[in-house]
Design a protein around this motif. Structure first.
Motif, PDB file in Angstrom:
ATOM      1  N   ILE A 291       1.825   8.810   7.276  1.00  0.00           N
ATOM      2  CA  ILE A 291       0.956   7.632   7.296  1.00  0.00           C
ATOM      3  C   ILE A 291       0.287   7.504   8.657  1.00  0.00           C
ATOM      4  CG2 ILE A 291       0.906   5.104   7.234  1.00  0.00           C
ATOM      5  CD1 ILE A 291       3.212   5.286   5.146  1.00  0.00           C
TER       6      ILE A 291
ATOM      7  N   ARG B 293       0.817  -1.214   0.000  1.00  0.00           N
ATOM      8  CA  ARG B 293       0.000   0.000   0.000  1.00  0.00           C
ATOM      9  C   ARG B 293       0.855   1.271   0.000  1.00  0.00           C
ATOM     10  NH1 ARG B 293      -4.987   0.606   3.937  1.00  0.00           N
ATOM     11  NH2 ARG B 293      -5.667  -0.973   2.475  1.00  0.00           N
ATOM     12  N   TYR B 294       1.975   1.252   0.738  1.00  0.00           N
ATOM     13  CA  TYR B 294       2.743   2.492   0.909  1.00  0.00           C
ATOM     14  C   TYR B 294       4.084   2.515   0.177  1.00  0.00           C
ATOM     15  CZ  TYR B 294      -0.878   3.404   4.281  1.00  0.00           C
ATOM     16  OH  TYR B 294      -2.099   3.608   4.869  1.00  0.00           O
TER      17      TYR B 294
ATOM     18  N   THR C 260      -2.641   7.019   0.891  1.00  0.00           N
ATOM     19  CA  THR C 260      -3.156   5.990  -0.017  1.00  0.00           C
ATOM     20  C   THR C 260      -3.715   6.631  -1.287  1.00  0.00           C
ATOM     21  OG1 THR C 260      -3.679   4.541   1.846  1.00  0.00           O
ATOM     22  CG2 THR C 260      -4.776   4.072  -0.238  1.00  0.00           C
ATOM     23  N   ARG C 261      -4.503   7.707  -1.126  1.00  0.00           N
ATOM     24  CA  ARG C 261      -5.072   8.397  -2.296  1.00  0.00           C
ATOM     25  C   ARG C 261      -3.972   8.984  -3.173  1.00  0.00           C
ATOM     26  NH1 ARG C 261      -8.531  10.373   1.600  1.00  0.00           N
ATOM     27  NH2 ARG C 261      -7.501  12.392   1.540  1.00  0.00           N
TER      28      ARG C 261
ATOM     29  N   ASP D 184      -5.148   7.632   4.908  1.00  0.00           N
ATOM     30  CA  ASP D 184      -6.001   7.641   3.716  1.00  0.00           C
ATOM     31  C   ASP D 184      -5.501   8.643   2.680  1.00  0.00           C
ATOM     32  OD1 ASP D 184      -7.587   5.688   4.854  1.00  0.00           O
ATOM     33  OD2 ASP D 184      -9.013   7.127   5.685  1.00  0.00           O
TER      34      ASP D 184
END
Length: 134
Positions: free
Chosen positions: A109, A80-81, A117-118, A114
């Motif tokens: 983070i 994810r990151y 992530t976006r 969020d």
């Protein structure tokens, strides 16, 4: 010299007279800065040092607790990151300490997962093109 205000997105870098820009003296630049009320103040090295906020490196427990708080496995957190799974494992076992930009990313983070992530999901949509002037 009059100030011609533009947004960076309005500029066509191919049409800029770079020779004229390069020939602008420091005194002319200072005069332009002082004449522009929207320009941020120029800080001395001492002023900047006084404003600096050191970011402490996260501990292994911090990285692990962040990942667990988000409910992610090491693999999912890494994917994810944008970390490698190996790096996440190293951070969590204190064999490696996050530094510089990684510390900052982990801090963001921790506070705005969020948003990160976006932003990372958009990386394929936004292509960064190099400036033609070096």
């Amino acid at each position: 010299m009059p100030i011609d205000k533009h947004f960076r997105s309005d500029l066509d870098l191919a049409k800029i007279d770079w020779a004229k820009v390069d020939a602008t003296s420091d005194a002319e630049i200072r005069a332009q800065v002082e004449a522009d009320e929207d320009t941020a103040p120029i800080f001395s090295a001492h002023d900047l040092a006084a404003l600096a906020r050191p970011v402490e490196p996260p501990t292994a427990e911090d990285v692990r607790s962040l990942r667990l708080r988000l409910g992610l496995t090491q693999e999912a957190f890494a994917a994810r990151y944008g970390f490698s799974v190996h790096a996440v494992r190293q951070y969590e076992t204190a064999r490696r300490v996050p530094s510089g930009p990684i510390r900052t990313l982990l801090r963001v983070i921790a506070h705005e997962p969020d948003a990160v992530t976006r932003a990372l999901a958009r990386r394929d949509e936004t292509k960064i093109t190099p400036s033609p002037h070096k």
